[in-house]
Scaffold this active site. Structure first.
Site, short mmCIF file in Angstrom:
data_model
loop_
_atom_site.label_atom_id
_atom_site.label_comp_id
_atom_site.label_asym_id
_atom_site.label_seq_id
_atom_site.Cartn_x
_atom_site.Cartn_y
_atom_site.Cartn_z
N LYS A 1 0.07 21.57 -27.11
CA LYS A 1 0.89 22.15 -28.18
C LYS A 1 0.64 23.65 -28.23
O LYS A 1 -0.52 24.09 -28.12
CB LYS A 1 0.49 21.49 -29.51
CG LYS A 1 1.33 21.89 -30.72
CD LYS A 1 0.89 21.09 -31.95
CE LYS A 1 1.70 21.41 -33.17
NZ LYS A 1 1.27 20.60 -34.34
N SER B 1 4.97 18.07 -36.52
CA SER B 1 5.31 19.28 -35.80
C SER B 1 4.98 19.21 -34.30
O SER B 1 5.49 20.02 -33.53
CB SER B 1 4.58 20.48 -36.41
OG SER B 1 3.17 20.32 -36.28
N SER C 1 1.31 15.47 -38.32
CA SER C 1 2.01 16.16 -37.22
C SER C 1 1.74 15.61 -35.83
O SER C 1 2.44 15.96 -34.88
CB SER C 1 1.69 17.65 -37.24
OG SER C 1 2.41 18.27 -38.27
#
Lengths: 88, 481
Positions: free
Chosen positions: B77, B152, B176
């Site tokens: 990420k 996310s 997330s």
């Protein structure tokens, strides 16, 4: 009630330049209205718990050499100083 | 070459000499190139990945010591620092920021010969749960590209689900990791707070966020956890897990375990299809010898409001560092006064980040702190007490990971409160620091549903054993891409 003036004031405090404060009023109002649910939580007598971190867990405070010139990574610098705008 | 294998299968096949790390990584990059236009999981691809895999193959051939990952292709990420790589947080504010150091998780994975194939998409600064708030455009759900992948850590979940890597690292502040794992039918893990170092993770809400793996199988999650967990002198919130081996005994089963069904997470607002899947999962766990009973956590009703109050406040503080002087984009300081320069430069934050900063300035301010922030902190404390009480009676807790099915891109983007409420089942683990996992459970009308299990702090091993037991009861369809 969230007002345009409040949004303007908070955005100034948070240092965010916003063109249209009105645009933020409805969405921020909706969020704040939702947060009002906290009023009905029975937590008046609740003590706030804190996580304690002992000083022995802190890393040793020592100089760690870094071979690159970090200053070179900045867009605005002069010599070895960060170049910032003047303060009024 | 079959890219549709687990991390542990990859390791075994490279070890056995059936495949080379170089070939596998090369095929992985080809796949990214061929399908990522449709999915937009990746923000950047590592062009040195094949060379790095080749070097690992050389080490294997020469008989040198090789790390446990054997060249495994992993996506990261884009809010974790990899030295000399861009780390943008999917924000225009950091569009050209190149990290000068490695996050601890990256150091640990490098030491074990992982290969990072690229950085993946997220909501800007991890603020969102769909990836629609990425400054570089939304990722798409590989199960149906008209739908959000969750967030996310949406790019992480998409990349694992669509076989663009073998595993990924995401970060979980309010769900997330687990939310996109559920929406994309992969395993997503939020560890006990402190189990994984946050050093090098760009801060959003320090007191509750954690890095966590997204993988195809529960065993792969245990494998990743073995590598990235443990004490770190650079993060004094980390805890000593005594080098726990999360893989050993993962097939111990759950016979005799007591599981609490969190009533506030299966009631009003839960989609009937999701509820039905949850009941099915409970039956399967009972068939494996567990006892399931209802449990109530009254503070769950207030958890989302408490969560957003606390995270916005911490975010407001964390984002204060983005003054565009120490790092940022090319914007000359000439002709500006100090404060007006910073405010002008910060126009590059996206709308959701600006909204949360305004909330983060509003709720802890004089006149509002008692009404919002203080109450939120008290809710957090009481919720922690409630869940600790529940764990005196139960070994594990269960709920759907997300109360609804994945929804269409754009469907909820203008309704912040309806987006908030999607977090209702995930924020409890973050506010209380408990470990939690989303296990892919079923597909309904082409859309995935995940089941969430929670355990008490530092019972990550038990949690993985339960998740593995549940995983063994199901056979899932393959992603249609």
């Amino acid at each position: 009630m969230v007002t345009e003036e409040q949004i303007e004031h908070v955005s100034k405090l948070m240092k965010i330049d916003i063109d249209d404060h009105k645009e933020y009023v409805d969405k921020v109002q909706a969020m704040i209205d939702y947060f009002d649910v906290l009023d009905s939580a029975d937590v008046e007598s609740e003590e706030i718990s804190m996580q304690e971190i002992t000083i022995s867990n802190l890393r040793e405070d020592k100089y760690v050499p870094f071979n690159e010139k970090l200053i070179d990574k900045l867009n605005n610098y002069k010599g070895t100083y960060v170049r910032a705008p003047k303060m009024s | 070459m079959n890219l549709k294998i687990s991390a542990l299968e990859f390791v075994q096949q490279v070890q056995n000499g059936n495949i080379s790390a170089e070939d596998f990584v090369a095929k992985t990059l080809e796949r990214i190139q061929s399908i990522d236009d449709k999915l937009h999981a990746f923000l950047f691809v590592n062009e040195k990945a094949i060379d790095q895999a080749r070097d690992i193959d050389k080490k294997i051939k020469s008989g040198s010591k090789v790390g446990a990952c054997f060249g495994m292709p992993i996506s990261i990420k884009d809010n974790m620092c990899i030295k000399d790589s861009k780390t943008t947080c999917a924000s225009k504010m950091l569009e050209n920021f190149v990290a000068p150091y490695d996050a601890t998780v990256i150091t640990k994975l490098k030491e074990q010969d992982a290969v990072f194939v690229g950085k993946v998409n997220l909501d800007e600064f991890a603020m969102g749960l769909t990836t629609e708030f990425s400054a570089f455009g939304s990722s798409k759900n590989p199960w149906n590209t008209e739908y959000v992948p969750g967030g996310s850590s949406g790019g992480s979940a998409v990349s694992v689900s669509a076989f663009e890597c073998v595993a990924s690292l995401g970060s979980d502040t309010g769900g997330s990791v687990r939310n996109p794992a559920s929406f994309c039918s992969v395993v997503g893990y939020k560890p006990t707070y402190g189990l994984i170092s946050r050093y090098g993770l760009i801060s959003y809400s320090n007191s509750i966020e954690q890095i966590g793996p997204l993988t195809r199988t529960v065993k792969d999650t245990a494998f990743m956890l073995n590598i990235i967990s443990g004490l770190d002198p650079n993060d004094n919130t980390t805890i000593d897990n005594k080098n726990e081996d999360y893989l050993s005994g993962i097939d111990s089963g759950i016979e005799g375990k007591k599981i609490g069904i969190i009533q506030e997470m299966v009631g009003e607002g839960t989609d009937p299809t999701v509820l039905s899947a949850t009941k099915d999962a409970i039956s399967k766990l009972e068939n494996l010898g567990a006892t399931c009973e209802d449990v109530s956590l009254d503070m769950v009703k207030y958890s989302v409001a408490a969560y957003y109050t606390i995270t916005a406040t911490e975010a407001g503080s964390n984002l204060a560092r983005y003054d565009n002087l120490r790092y940022g984009y090319d914007f000359s300081v000439e002709g500006y006064e100090f404060n007006s320069y910073i405010a002008k430069a910060r126009r590059n934050f996206g709308p959701e980040v600006k909204r949360r900063m305004i909330i983060g300035g509003f709720v802890p301010s004089a006149g509002h702190a008692g009404k919002y922030f203080l109450k939120a902190i008290k809710v957090k404390s009481k919720l922690t007490r409630e869940i600790n009480e529940a764990f005196k009676k139960f070994d594990l807790l269960i709920a759907p990971t997300v109360p609804i099915l994945p929804f269409k891109i754009g469907e909820k983007i203008n309704d912040p409160v309806s987006l908030f409420l999607i977090d209702i089942n995930t924020v409890t683990a973050n506010l209380t620091g408990k470990p939690s996992i989303s296990v892919p459970f079923t597909i309904s009308n082409g859309l995935p549903i995940g089941i969430q299990l929670l355990a008490d702090s530092m019972n990550d091993k038990l949690l993985l054993q339960a998740a593995y037991a549940l995983e063994q009861t199901i056979t899932l369809q393959e992603v249609p891409i």
